[in-house]
Scaffold this motif. Structure first.
Motif, PDB file in Angstrom:
ATOM      1  N   SER A  63      -5.223  65.643  -8.658  1.00 48.18           N
ATOM      2  CA  SER A  63      -5.092  65.823  -7.206  1.00 48.18           C
ATOM      3  C   SER A  63      -4.021  66.854  -6.872  1.00 48.18           C
ATOM      4  O   SER A  63      -4.136  67.571  -5.865  1.00 48.18           O
ATOM      5  CB  SER A  63      -4.772  64.491  -6.526  1.00 48.18           C
ATOM      6  OG  SER A  63      -3.568  63.941  -7.036  1.00 48.18           O
ATOM      7  N   ALA A  64      -2.988  66.963  -7.707  1.00 48.36           N
ATOM      8  CA  ALA A  64      -1.951  67.964  -7.474  1.00 48.36           C
ATOM      9  C   ALA A  64      -2.500  69.369  -7.704  1.00 48.36           C
ATOM     10  O   ALA A  64      -2.169  70.314  -6.970  1.00 48.36           O
ATOM     11  CB  ALA A  64      -0.750  67.707  -8.379  1.00 48.36           C
ATOM     12  N   GLY A  90     -12.387  54.291 -17.787  1.00 48.66           N
ATOM     13  CA  GLY A  90     -12.540  55.186 -16.652  1.00 48.66           C
ATOM     14  C   GLY A  90     -12.287  56.635 -17.041  1.00 48.66           C
ATOM     15  O   GLY A  90     -11.872  56.950 -18.149  1.00 48.66           O
ATOM     16  N   ASN A  91     -12.548  57.520 -16.100  1.00 45.46           N
ATOM     17  CA  ASN A  91     -12.389  58.954 -16.321  1.00 45.46           C
ATOM     18  C   ASN A  91     -10.921  59.327 -16.093  1.00 45.46           C
ATOM     19  O   ASN A  91     -10.550  59.845 -15.048  1.00 45.46           O
ATOM     20  CB  ASN A  91     -13.314  59.719 -15.368  1.00 45.46           C
ATOM     21  CG  ASN A  91     -13.384  61.190 -15.696  1.00 45.46           C
ATOM     22  OD1 ASN A  91     -12.905  61.634 -16.737  1.00 45.46           O
ATOM     23  ND2 ASN A  91     -13.963  61.959 -14.789  1.00 45.46           N
ATOM     24  N   VAL A  92     -10.089  59.036 -17.082  1.00 46.57           N
ATOM     25  CA  VAL A  92      -8.643  59.168 -16.901  1.00 46.57           C
ATOM     26  C   VAL A  92      -8.138  60.560 -17.277  1.00 46.57           C
ATOM     27  O   VAL A  92      -7.464  61.218 -16.489  1.00 46.57           O
ATOM     28  CB  VAL A  92      -7.887  58.098 -17.718  1.00 46.57           C
ATOM     29  CG1 VAL A  92      -6.380  58.309 -17.610  1.00 46.57           C
ATOM     30  CG2 VAL A  92      -8.249  56.715 -17.225  1.00 46.57           C
ATOM     31  N   LEU A  93      -8.461  61.024 -18.490  1.00 51.14           N
ATOM     32  CA  LEU A  93      -7.851  62.259 -18.984  1.00 51.14           C
ATOM     33  C   LEU A  93      -8.887  63.182 -19.618  1.00 51.14           C
ATOM     34  O   LEU A  93      -9.637  62.779 -20.508  1.00 51.14           O
ATOM     35  CB  LEU A  93      -6.767  61.949 -20.011  1.00 51.14           C
ATOM     36  CG  LEU A  93      -6.095  63.165 -20.653  1.00 51.14           C
ATOM     37  CD1 LEU A  93      -5.254  63.916 -19.625  1.00 51.14           C
ATOM     38  CD2 LEU A  93      -5.232  62.753 -21.840  1.00 51.14           C
ATOM     39  N   PRO A  97     -14.348  64.548 -11.320  1.00 50.97           N
ATOM     40  CA  PRO A  97     -12.952  64.852 -11.668  1.00 50.97           C
ATOM     41  C   PRO A  97     -12.247  63.688 -12.349  1.00 50.97           C
ATOM     42  O   PRO A  97     -12.422  62.523 -11.971  1.00 50.97           O
ATOM     43  CB  PRO A  97     -12.308  65.156 -10.313  1.00 50.97           C
ATOM     44  CG  PRO A  97     -13.157  64.433  -9.319  1.00 50.97           C
ATOM     45  CD  PRO A  97     -14.554  64.487  -9.860  1.00 50.97           C
ATOM     46  N   PRO A  98     -11.430  63.994 -13.358  1.00 50.56           N
ATOM     47  CA  PRO A  98     -10.606  62.964 -13.992  1.00 50.56           C
ATOM     48  C   PRO A  98      -9.352  62.722 -13.160  1.00 50.56           C
ATOM     49  O   PRO A  98      -9.042  63.489 -12.233  1.00 50.56           O
ATOM     50  CB  PRO A  98     -10.245  63.607 -15.335  1.00 50.56           C
ATOM     51  CG  PRO A  98     -10.174  65.071 -15.005  1.00 50.56           C
ATOM     52  CD  PRO A  98     -11.240  65.318 -13.974  1.00 50.56           C
ATOM     53  N   ARG A  99      -8.637  61.673 -13.477  1.00 53.33           N
ATOM     54  CA  ARG A  99      -7.354  61.451 -12.799  1.00 53.33           C
ATOM     55  C   ARG A  99      -6.304  62.447 -13.259  1.00 53.33           C
ATOM     56  O   ARG A  99      -5.482  62.906 -12.468  1.00 53.33           O
ATOM     57  CB  ARG A  99      -6.848  60.026 -13.074  1.00 53.33           C
ATOM     58  CG  ARG A  99      -7.589  58.925 -12.338  1.00 53.33           C
ATOM     59  CD  ARG A  99      -7.015  57.562 -12.712  1.00 53.33           C
ATOM     60  NE  ARG A  99      -5.613  57.451 -12.379  1.00 53.33           N
ATOM     61  CZ  ARG A  99      -4.791  56.515 -12.876  1.00 53.33           C
ATOM     62  NH1 ARG A  99      -5.264  55.631 -13.749  1.00 53.33           N
ATOM     63  NH2 ARG A  99      -3.539  56.478 -12.514  1.00 53.33           N
ATOM     64  N   PHE A 100      -6.360  62.791 -14.546  1.00 54.36           N
ATOM     65  CA  PHE A 100      -5.369  63.703 -15.110  1.00 54.36           C
ATOM     66  C   PHE A 100      -6.053  64.752 -15.982  1.00 54.36           C
ATOM     67  O   PHE A 100      -7.100  64.491 -16.574  1.00 54.36           O
ATOM     68  CB  PHE A 100      -4.351  62.933 -15.964  1.00 54.36           C
ATOM     69  CG  PHE A 100      -3.653  61.830 -15.226  1.00 54.36           C
ATOM     70  CD1 PHE A 100      -2.664  62.102 -14.292  1.00 54.36           C
ATOM     71  CD2 PHE A 100      -3.990  60.500 -15.456  1.00 54.36           C
ATOM     72  CE1 PHE A 100      -2.032  61.081 -13.601  1.00 54.36           C
ATOM     73  CE2 PHE A 100      -3.360  59.481 -14.781  1.00 54.36           C
ATOM     74  CZ  PHE A 100      -2.372  59.769 -13.847  1.00 54.36           C
ATOM     75  N   VAL A 101      -5.434  65.919 -16.032  1.00 56.09           N
ATOM     76  CA  VAL A 101      -5.899  67.011 -16.888  1.00 56.09           C
ATOM     77  C   VAL A 101      -4.740  67.436 -17.773  1.00 56.09           C
ATOM     78  O   VAL A 101      -3.612  67.607 -17.297  1.00 56.09           O
ATOM     79  CB  VAL A 101      -6.373  68.219 -16.050  1.00 56.09           C
ATOM     80  CG1 VAL A 101      -6.678  69.416 -16.957  1.00 56.09           C
ATOM     81  CG2 VAL A 101      -7.592  67.855 -15.221  1.00 56.09           C
TER      82      VAL A 101
END
Length: 208
Positions: free
Chosen positions: A168-169, A7-10, A87-91
């Motif tokens: 999301s933050a 998945g599109n994690v990082l 968008p990824p979950r984390f950047v």
């Protein structure tokens, strides 16, 4: 062994202004991570050297800023805006002269994922062997900062050296810019802030 999470994690963003000499070791350190990011994007900001070529040669994507006059904050705002389509979950934001330890991503993702209230995870860092007085002062500051964190277990700044953010933050911060917190509506980073990572830390805390 490198693990890749499905998945599109990082996505890793590396803001860089004329960093051709420093960028290679930074990208190679990312390649040695025990958990591999889905994307590594070098944000080439008003570069007139070989930064983009070094990035491409080492397999990174290159995003060139357009008309940026707001330094690192402006470059990162442009890069984050381009992630909105998928968008990824984390950047993770990494300085162009940072060499990560091999388990940094694995550890940071584990920590930020275990608590849905956690907006960001940062790390400790050390300087290279000083070659002059200014570098010695910087190395001393790194030691002082590390000692402070290890004694208090609290971080005052989510440092731009290397930090992982919940996407999301960051969008929450952008949604509150210009109303509840200073800055321009829609920006993640306050383009007027001289120390952008310190200001973003305060913004994240203000958003809860």
């Amino acid at each position: 062994m490198v693990a890749r999470v499905a998945g599109n994690v990082l996505t890793v963003l590396i803001p860089a202004h004329n960093e051709e000499d420093a960028l290679g070791p930074t990208l190679r350190a990312l390649q040695r991570q025990t958990a591999a990011p889905e994307r590594v994007i070098v944000v080439a900001d008003n570069c007139d050297d070989g930064t983009a070529s070094v990035a491409e040669d080492l397999g990174a994507e290159v995003m060139c800023t357009v008309g940026n006059t707001h330094r690192k904050a402006g470059a990162l705002n442009q890069a984050l805006a381009r992630l909105e389509a998928a968008p990824p979950r984390f950047v993770m934001v990494v300085d162009a002269d940072t060499r990560l330890s091999p388990r940094f991503i694995e550890t940071a993702l584990r920590e930020v994922a275990r608590d849905p209230r956690m907006g960001a995870v940062s790390g400790l860092f050390v300087g290279e062997k000083p070659s002059g007085l200014l570098q010695q002062f910087q190395a001393n500051e790194y030691i002082r900062y590390r000692t402070q964190i290890e004694s208090t277990h609290r971080v005052s700044v989510v440092t731009g050296t290397a930090s992982v953010f919940r996407y999301s933050a960051l969008r929450d911060v952008a949604a509150h810019r210009g109303s509840d917190i200073p800055g321009t509506a829609g920006d993640v980073y306050d383009r007027s802030a001289i120390i952008e990572d310190s200001e973003l830390t305060l913004a994240l805390k203000s958003c809860g």
